[in-house]
Design an enzyme around this catalytic site. Structure first.
Site, short mmCIF file in Angstrom:
data_model
loop_
_atom_site.label_atom_id
_atom_site.label_comp_id
_atom_site.label_asym_id
_atom_site.label_seq_id
_atom_site.Cartn_x
_atom_site.Cartn_y
_atom_site.Cartn_z
N PHE A 75 -9.20 -29.71 -22.32
CA PHE A 75 -7.84 -30.13 -22.73
C PHE A 75 -7.11 -28.96 -23.39
O PHE A 75 -6.17 -29.18 -24.15
CB PHE A 75 -7.92 -31.27 -23.76
CG PHE A 75 -8.56 -32.52 -23.26
CD1 PHE A 75 -7.80 -33.51 -22.65
CD2 PHE A 75 -9.93 -32.72 -23.39
CE1 PHE A 75 -8.39 -34.68 -22.19
CE2 PHE A 75 -10.52 -33.89 -22.93
CZ PHE A 75 -9.75 -34.87 -22.33
N ALA A 77 -5.19 -26.44 -22.54
CA ALA A 77 -4.14 -25.68 -21.85
C ALA A 77 -2.85 -25.65 -22.68
O ALA A 77 -2.62 -26.52 -23.51
CB ALA A 77 -3.85 -26.32 -20.50
N ASN A 94 -4.28 -18.14 -20.45
CA ASN A 94 -5.02 -19.25 -21.05
C ASN A 94 -5.38 -20.34 -20.04
O ASN A 94 -6.49 -20.85 -20.05
CB ASN A 94 -4.21 -19.87 -22.20
CG ASN A 94 -5.02 -20.91 -22.94
OD1 ASN A 94 -6.14 -20.65 -23.39
ND2 ASN A 94 -4.49 -22.12 -23.04
N SER A 119 -2.05 -32.10 -13.75
CA SER A 119 -0.73 -32.61 -14.11
C SER A 119 0.07 -33.01 -12.88
O SER A 119 -0.09 -32.42 -11.79
CB SER A 119 0.03 -31.51 -14.85
OG SER A 119 1.37 -31.87 -15.01
N TYR A 143 3.72 -23.51 -15.26
CA TYR A 143 2.73 -24.45 -15.78
C TYR A 143 2.04 -25.19 -14.64
O TYR A 143 0.80 -25.24 -14.55
CB TYR A 143 3.41 -25.43 -16.75
CG TYR A 143 2.53 -26.60 -17.12
CD1 TYR A 143 1.41 -26.42 -17.92
CD2 TYR A 143 2.82 -27.89 -16.66
CE1 TYR A 143 0.59 -27.50 -18.23
CE2 TYR A 143 2.02 -28.96 -16.97
CZ TYR A 143 0.90 -28.76 -17.76
OH TYR A 143 0.10 -29.82 -18.07
N LYS A 147 -2.06 -25.14 -13.06
CA LYS A 147 -2.93 -26.31 -12.83
C LYS A 147 -3.41 -26.35 -11.38
O LYS A 147 -4.57 -26.65 -11.10
CB LYS A 147 -2.16 -27.60 -13.19
CG LYS A 147 -1.86 -27.74 -14.67
CD LYS A 147 -3.12 -27.93 -15.47
CE LYS A 147 -2.91 -27.95 -16.95
NZ LYS A 147 -4.14 -28.08 -17.72
N HIS A 191 8.80 -33.48 -26.21
CA HIS A 191 8.72 -34.67 -25.37
C HIS A 191 9.66 -35.78 -25.82
O HIS A 191 9.94 -35.93 -27.00
CB HIS A 191 7.27 -35.19 -25.34
CG HIS A 191 6.33 -34.24 -24.68
ND1 HIS A 191 5.49 -33.42 -25.39
CD2 HIS A 191 6.13 -33.94 -23.39
CE1 HIS A 191 4.80 -32.68 -24.55
NE2 HIS A 191 5.17 -32.97 -23.33
N ILE A 209 20.39 -36.64 -24.26
CA ILE A 209 19.94 -37.01 -22.91
C ILE A 209 20.19 -35.80 -22.01
O ILE A 209 21.35 -35.39 -21.84
CB ILE A 209 20.69 -38.23 -22.37
CG1 ILE A 209 20.48 -39.45 -23.27
CG2 ILE A 209 20.25 -38.53 -20.94
CD1 ILE A 209 21.16 -40.72 -22.77
N ASP A 287 13.62 -29.97 -14.30
CA ASP A 287 13.25 -31.39 -14.38
C ASP A 287 13.41 -32.07 -13.02
O ASP A 287 14.53 -32.19 -12.52
CB ASP A 287 14.19 -32.13 -15.36
CG ASP A 287 13.70 -32.07 -16.79
OD1 ASP A 287 12.52 -31.73 -17.00
OD2 ASP A 287 14.50 -32.37 -17.69
N1 UFG Z 1 14.38 -35.59 -22.23
C1 UFG Z 1 15.63 -35.82 -22.78
N2 UFG Z 1 15.83 -35.45 -24.08
C2 UFG Z 1 14.87 -34.86 -24.84
C3 UFG Z 1 13.59 -34.63 -24.28
C4 UFG Z 1 13.38 -35.00 -22.95
O1 UFG Z 1 16.54 -36.32 -22.12
O2 UFG Z 1 15.16 -34.54 -26.00
C5 UFG Z 1 14.14 -36.00 -20.85
C6 UFG Z 1 13.67 -34.87 -19.95
O3 UFG Z 1 14.76 -34.13 -19.46
C7 UFG Z 1 12.90 -35.65 -18.88
C8 UFG Z 1 12.33 -36.85 -19.64
O4 UFG Z 1 13.10 -36.95 -20.83
O5 UFG Z 1 13.80 -36.11 -17.91
C9 UFG Z 1 10.88 -36.70 -20.02
O6 UFG Z 1 10.72 -35.43 -20.64
P1 UFG Z 1 9.39 -34.97 -21.38
O7 UFG Z 1 9.65 -33.60 -21.92
O8 UFG Z 1 8.96 -36.02 -22.33
O9 UFG Z 1 8.32 -34.93 -20.23
P2 UFG Z 1 8.34 -34.16 -18.83
O10 UFG Z 1 8.47 -35.21 -17.78
O11 UFG Z 1 9.28 -33.04 -18.79
O12 UFG Z 1 6.91 -33.46 -18.85
C10 UFG Z 1 5.76 -34.11 -18.52
C11 UFG Z 1 4.57 -33.43 -19.20
C12 UFG Z 1 4.42 -32.03 -18.68
C13 UFG Z 1 4.34 -32.06 -17.18
C14 UFG Z 1 5.51 -32.78 -16.59
C15 UFG Z 1 5.41 -32.91 -15.10
O13 UFG Z 1 4.77 -33.41 -20.58
O14 UFG Z 1 3.26 -31.46 -19.21
O15 UFG Z 1 5.59 -34.07 -17.13
O16 UFG Z 1 6.67 -32.68 -14.55
F1 UFG Z 1 4.32 -30.82 -16.67
#
Ligand code: UFG
Length: 327
Positions: A75, A77, A94, A119, A143, A147, A191, A209, A287
């Site tokens: 875990f 990474a 890493n 992932s 990233y 993986k 996140h 958003i 995204d």
């Molecule tokens: N988001 C917002 N506002 C914020 C934070 C996030 O609107 O303040 C949105 C992001 O743009 C995205 C969604 O919420 O649309 C989820 O974002 P996260 O950052 O929570 O998660 P991700 O989907 O970007 O990332 C996750 C894992 C990563 C992995 C990825 C695969 O955390 O490790 O999915 O695409 F790589």
């Protein structure tokens, strides 16, 4: 009860710490190996902790020589997509080179079983939803590439050296243990769910958003959120399946349901009972609009059953964040 010994590399991190707790509760002997670069010692709920880096092969050799280790879970990474694009060197070192070193130490010490945290990022922008394991991997960020590279190494090491592995492709890990002793702790936090809850706690002024013009039902990105303890239970089943002599496999781990950013914010407002400021902002680069898993393979081959709904995810995360509120 005499159980196997599991080395959990990265056991002081968010998902690793939940895994450690579950293994310990199931009676396994758990050794945590973590350099604490992104993990936290207070998330480790077992006594056996070795502070070390997987780049340190001498230290790893010592750990493998002094302990009768049956399986390794990884875990450790780096996981920030944006950072991986700005600093790929850090990620290749890493997430690839160090895992390669770890695998070679395992081979040297005849350790046959490896559980790898992969992932959804390996799919990039998938050609169809829900995403199945056989879809082509086409990562769009460093990233995700790291993986996918480790998955390639694992495939070759299984063929050539009989290293048995499960590669678990997580979708969006979220939530916290019911005990609230461990939960999602990242510095910096990027996140969605923790940031929303920190906004509810007034630790942040507002939640942004990122993107409202996606081709989705409400214009915001859709993700498949999966509770961290459901992820941990899948790891356990994947490992036990390998112990039974089954083949190496790749599994998606998600709920099969997608929720938009707006839905997450609305559900969080309901569950916390707190209204907070939301601001619409531009897209975050990299995204994908929609990521939803099909996890039938894990259901069928692992007998994996998810216990937690989205409400449970937000509720347990909320309990954890309230308990760990910045004072
Ligand atoms: N988001 C917002 N506002 C914020 C934070 C996030 O609107 O303040 C949105 C992001 O743009 C995205 C969604 O919420 O649309 C989820 O974002 P996260 O950052 O929570 O998660 P991700 O989907 O970007 O990332 C996750 C894992 C990563 C992995 C990825 C695969 O955390 O490790 O999915 O695409 F790589």
């Amino acid at each position: 009860m005499s159980k196997d010994t599991i080395l959990v590399v990265g056991g002081a991190g968010y998902i690793g710490s939940h895994m450690v707790k579950m293994l310990d509760e199931k009676g396994y002997n758990v050794i945590v190996y973590d350099n604490l670069s992104t993990g936290f010692e207070d998330l480790i709920l077992v006594d056996n902790f070795i502070k070390g880096d997987i780049a340190n092969t001498r230290k790893l050799d010592k750990v493998f020589s002094e302990n009768d280790i049956d399986a390794v879970m990884h875990f450790a990474a780096f996981t920030q997509v944006g950072e991986s694009m700005k600093n790929p060197q850090k990620y290749y070192k890493n997430n690839v080179v160090n895992v390669y070193k770890l695998l070679n130490r395992m081979l040297k010490h005849d350790i046959e079983y490896f559980i790898f945290s992969s992932s959804a990022a390996v799919y990039g922008e998938p050609e169809s939803i829900p995403i199945r394991e056989y879809l082509p991997r086409n990562p769009i960020n460093t990233y995700g590439k790291t993986k996918a590279m480790v998955e390639d190494i694992l495939e070759d090491y299984d063929r050539a050296y009989d290293l048995k592995y499960s590669s678990l492709r997580y979708f969006n890990a979220a939530g916290a243990d019911e005990s609230s002793k461990i939960g999602e702790k990242h510095d910096p936090e990027t996140h969605l769910i923790p940031l929303v809850l920190k906004t509810a706690l007034n630790e942040r002024e507002k939640i942004y958003i990122f993107g409202t013009d996606y081709k989705t039902k409400d214009g915001t990105c859709i993700r498949d959120y999966i509770h961290v303890n459901d992820l941990a239970s899948a790891h356990l089943k994947a490992m036990e399946r390998l112990f039974e002599g089954e083949s190496s496999e790749v599994f998606n781990l998600g709920s099969g349901k997608g929720y938009s950013v707006r839905e997450i914010i609305e559900k969080s407002k309901q569950i916390t009972g707190i209204d907070f400021e939301v601001e619409e902002a531009g897209r975050r680069p990299g995204d994908p609009p929609v990521l939803i898993a099909e996890s039938k393979k894990a259901d069928m081959l692992l007998g994996w059953q998810r216990k937690y709904s989205l409400e449970d995810i937000i509720r347990t995360a909320w309990q954890w964040h309230k308990r760990n509120q910045r004072s």
